[in-house]
Design a protein around this motif. Structure first.
Motif, PDB file in Angstrom:
ATOM      1  N   UNK A  31       9.580 -11.483 -10.037  1.00 48.98           N
ATOM      2  CA  UNK A  31       8.845 -10.800  -8.976  1.00 48.98           C
ATOM      3  C   UNK A  31       7.840  -9.837  -9.590  1.00 48.98           C
ATOM      4  N   UNK A  32       6.572 -10.035  -9.310  1.00 46.98           N
ATOM      5  CA  UNK A  32       5.502  -9.142  -9.748  1.00 46.98           C
ATOM      6  C   UNK A  32       5.098  -8.277  -8.565  1.00 46.98           C
ATOM      7  N   UNK A  33       5.323  -6.977  -8.681  1.00 50.15           N
ATOM      8  CA  UNK A  33       5.069  -6.037  -7.596  1.00 50.15           C
ATOM      9  C   UNK A  33       3.984  -5.057  -8.013  1.00 50.15           C
ATOM     10  N   UNK A  34       2.986  -4.859  -7.158  1.00 48.70           N
ATOM     11  CA  UNK A  34       1.914  -3.932  -7.492  1.00 48.70           C
ATOM     12  C   UNK A  34       1.494  -3.140  -6.261  1.00 48.70           C
ATOM     13  N   UNK A  35       0.759  -2.061  -6.510  1.00 49.29           N
ATOM     14  CA  UNK A  35       0.259  -1.200  -5.445  1.00 49.29           C
ATOM     15  C   UNK A  35      -1.164  -1.619  -5.103  1.00 49.29           C
ATOM     16  N   UNK A  36      -1.407  -1.932  -3.853  1.00 45.31           N
ATOM     17  CA  UNK A  36      -2.736  -2.361  -3.449  1.00 45.31           C
ATOM     18  C   UNK A  36      -2.708  -3.053  -2.100  1.00 45.31           C
ATOM     19  N   UNK A  37      -3.800  -3.715  -1.751  1.00 41.33           N
ATOM     20  CA  UNK A  37      -3.941  -4.398  -0.478  1.00 41.33           C
ATOM     21  C   UNK A  37      -3.837  -5.911  -0.652  1.00 41.33           C
ATOM     22  N   UNK A  38      -3.407  -6.570   0.409  1.00 40.24           N
ATOM     23  CA  UNK A  38      -3.327  -8.022   0.420  1.00 40.24           C
ATOM     24  C   UNK A  38      -4.696  -8.632   0.098  1.00 40.24           C
ATOM     25  N   UNK A  93       0.817  -1.210   0.000  1.00 40.59           N
ATOM     26  CA  UNK A  93       0.000   0.000   0.000  1.00 40.59           C
ATOM     27  C   UNK A  93       0.850   1.259   0.000  1.00 40.59           C
ATOM     28  N   UNK A  94       2.168   1.105   0.128  1.00 39.53           N
ATOM     29  CA  UNK A  94       3.072   2.237   0.274  1.00 39.53           C
ATOM     30  C   UNK A  94       3.781   2.548  -1.042  1.00 39.53           C
ATOM     31  N   UNK A  95       3.628   3.787  -1.522  1.00 38.25           N
ATOM     32  CA  UNK A  95       4.337   4.196  -2.732  1.00 38.25           C
ATOM     33  C   UNK A  95       5.839   4.220  -2.479  1.00 38.25           C
ATOM     34  N   UNK A  96       6.231   4.614  -1.267  1.00 38.16           N
ATOM     35  CA  UNK A  96       7.653   4.611  -0.894  1.00 38.16           C
ATOM     36  C   UNK A  96       8.238   3.216  -1.060  1.00 38.16           C
ATOM     37  N   UNK A  97       7.551   2.219  -0.528  1.00 33.48           N
ATOM     38  CA  UNK A  97       8.043   0.842  -0.647  1.00 33.48           C
ATOM     39  C   UNK A  97       7.990   0.360  -2.089  1.00 33.48           C
ATOM     40  N   UNK A  98       6.965   0.763  -2.790  1.00 35.33           N
ATOM     41  CA  UNK A  98       6.853   0.349  -4.187  1.00 35.33           C
ATOM     42  C   UNK A  98       8.094   0.762  -4.970  1.00 35.33           C
ATOM     43  N   UNK A  99       8.549   1.988  -4.773  1.00 34.77           N
ATOM     44  CA  UNK A  99       9.736   2.473  -5.478  1.00 34.77           C
ATOM     45  C   UNK A  99      11.009   1.768  -5.002  1.00 34.77           C
ATOM     46  N   UNK A 100      11.152   1.635  -3.669  1.00 37.88           N
ATOM     47  CA  UNK A 100      12.368   1.026  -3.124  1.00 37.88           C
ATOM     48  C   UNK A 100      12.473  -0.439  -3.528  1.00 37.88           C
ATOM     49  N   UNK A 101      11.385  -1.187  -3.324  1.00 36.55           N
ATOM     50  CA  UNK A 101      11.408  -2.615  -3.656  1.00 36.55           C
ATOM     51  C   UNK A 101      11.559  -2.807  -5.158  1.00 36.55           C
ATOM     52  N   UNK A 102      10.858  -2.004  -5.947  1.00 32.03           N
ATOM     53  CA  UNK A 102      10.993  -2.108  -7.398  1.00 32.03           C
ATOM     54  C   UNK A 102      12.419  -1.903  -7.863  1.00 32.03           C
ATOM     55  N   UNK A 103      13.091  -0.913  -7.261  1.00 27.74           N
ATOM     56  CA  UNK A 103      14.485  -0.655  -7.626  1.00 27.74           C
ATOM     57  C   UNK A 103      15.379  -1.822  -7.232  1.00 27.74           C
ATOM     58  N   UNK A 104      15.125  -2.421  -6.054  1.00 21.97           N
ATOM     59  CA  UNK A 104      15.936  -3.558  -5.619  1.00 21.97           C
ATOM     60  C   UNK A 104      15.726  -4.767  -6.532  1.00 21.97           C
TER      61      UNK A 104
END
Length: 438
Positions: A268-275, A247-258
């Protein structure tokens, strides 16, 4: 007497830390005197030594832990008007200090939580804070949303993991509960871990979660939330296809970059949203982030795991578990944390876990590992990291009050583990086969 640095409080930023009032508009002086006398009488039995600015003291000279009161009048007024929250705010305001904060909290919080004369103060404090929240409007202080990566990096290690680590040493004693499920209790590390041990210990805890959940080549795995990327990347390194959501845009950017830097974008498929919004089936669900397994969240974990796991699929969950017999202490700490750290920090009790899984008997609990003493060392090392990086914290705009608050938060975590109020578990459950329709 221990040296106490002068406090610096911006009351426009920290309105709760404004000097407490007595009588008109505040707590009655007679109430403050009653609470002060009760506290002073309890000091010896708590094993504390309290030192005052005039060089007087209460408690045994050889007491192993001590408190230095810089502003006794303010301290006792806050205690009488806010119970545990008042004592914690007094620390944030710089009105008292201790050289061993976790041990002091281990002694203080049980008395604060159970002293009957503080019940009125506790209730009034909650009412005042509730009215203030209503006046200020809803505040987004969700742990995943509200704690930035820059802060997490100041107290964790390179993994940026915020769950309990598992250190290399410590005997493992295996037994079985009344239902025949395996229980492994990991004793304290043989030698006190150092800060440089923390990264490997976090990876060890992650690897164990992935192993017990059977994650391997071509496994369909859900890691939700992703933390700061370490756990989904470790699953991808095993050849799994990983889905994760934040749910965090901050994490979305950090994890996506990693993920991109590690060359695992294909895995790894990463998206913005809820579990709760995830669909599709999975062979394994792996969860290590504390905020996903709060008292409120554990029911969601059980419900979604039942729906998303394929037949025979496994849920591996790392969770902090509160002792039902210490619910008062946990409630006191939760009340303060909800005001200053995270509104969703209620730790599930053992009875809450039992209740959540009882509604989903198709999730069969297989066993658990308990390693609370390792969690205590984890919190200790986080405190050490944060203290050492104090200048970096100041440079990033975290003022002295915030730094004292975060030290208090980490010390309270350590005290909870050390005192046995809270344990760290890794739970394993499997999905029973669905009935086929005729």
């Amino acid at each position: 007497m221990a040296r106490v640095e002068a406090s610096s409080v911006d009351h426009t930023r920290w309105p709760e830390l404004a000097p407490p009032e007595r009588d008109h508009g505040g707590v009655r002086s007679s109430t403050v005197r009653e609470i002060r006398d009760a506290f002073r009488a309890a000091i010896p039995e708590m094993g504390l030594r309290v030192e005052f600015p005039d060089d007087s003291s209460i408690g045994s000279l050889d007491a192993p832990i001590s408190i230095v009161l810089r502003s006794p009048e303010e301290f006792f007024t806050r205690l009488a008007s806010g119970a545990t929250a008042g004592v914690f705010e007094s620390y944030m305001a710089g009105e008292w200090v201790s050289g061993d904060l976790p041990t002091v909290l281990s002694a203080l919080v049980p008395w604060l939580a159970r002293h009957p004369e503080l019940e009125s103060a506790r209730r009034h404090k909650a009412e005042r804070q509730g009215r203030r929240r209503a006046q200020q409007g809803a505040k987004n202080s969700d742990l995943e949303m509200g704690i930035p990566g820059d802060l997490v990096a100041l107290y964790t290690d390179a993994t940026m993991a915020t769950s309990a680590a598992l250190f290399a040493s410590g005997a493992r004693n295996q037994s079985h509960d009344r239902r025949g499920r395996t229980v492994v209790r990991v004793s304290a590390p043989t030698n006190s871990p150092h800060r440089l041990d923390l990264g490997d210990a976090q990876r060890r805890a992650h690897e164990l979660l992935l192993s017990i959940s059977g994650v391997g080549e071509d496994s369909r795995v859900i890691v939700a939330p992703p933390g700061w990327g370490e756990l989904p990347l470790r699953a991808a390194e095993r050849g799994a296809q990983v889905r994760t959501v934040t749910e965090s845009i901050d994490r979305l950017h950090v994890v996506g970059a990693r993920v991109q830097a590690a060359g695992q974008s294909h895995a790894v498929s990463l998206s913005l949203g809820e579990f709760e919004s995830l669909g599709g089936m999975a062979d394994a669900i792996v969860i290590a982030e504390p905020h996903a397994a709060t008292r409120e969240g554990i029911a969601v974990v059980a419900e979604r795991s039942s729906a998303l796991l394929d037949d025979g699929g496994r849920l591996a969950l790392q969770v902090d578990v509160g002792s039902d017999s210490h619910e008062h202490e946990i409630s006191e700490l939760t009340s303060w944390r909800r005001r200053y750290v995270d509104e969703r920090t209620a730790i599930p009790l053992r009875s809450d876990l039992k209740e959540a899984f009882s509604h989903h008997p198709e999730l069969r609990l297989r066993g658990r590992m308990e390693f609370g003493e390792h969690a205590a060392h984890t919190a200790r090392l986080w405190r050490e990291n944060f203290t050492i990086r104090g200048r970096d914290a100041a440079a990033q705009g975290f003022d002295p009050v915030f730094r004292r608050m975060w030290q208090l938060h980490l010390a309270a975590m350590e005290a909870s583990y050390r005192s046995g109020w809270v344990d760290a578990w890794q739970l394993l459950a499997s999905r029973e086969p669905r009935r086929t329709q005729r």
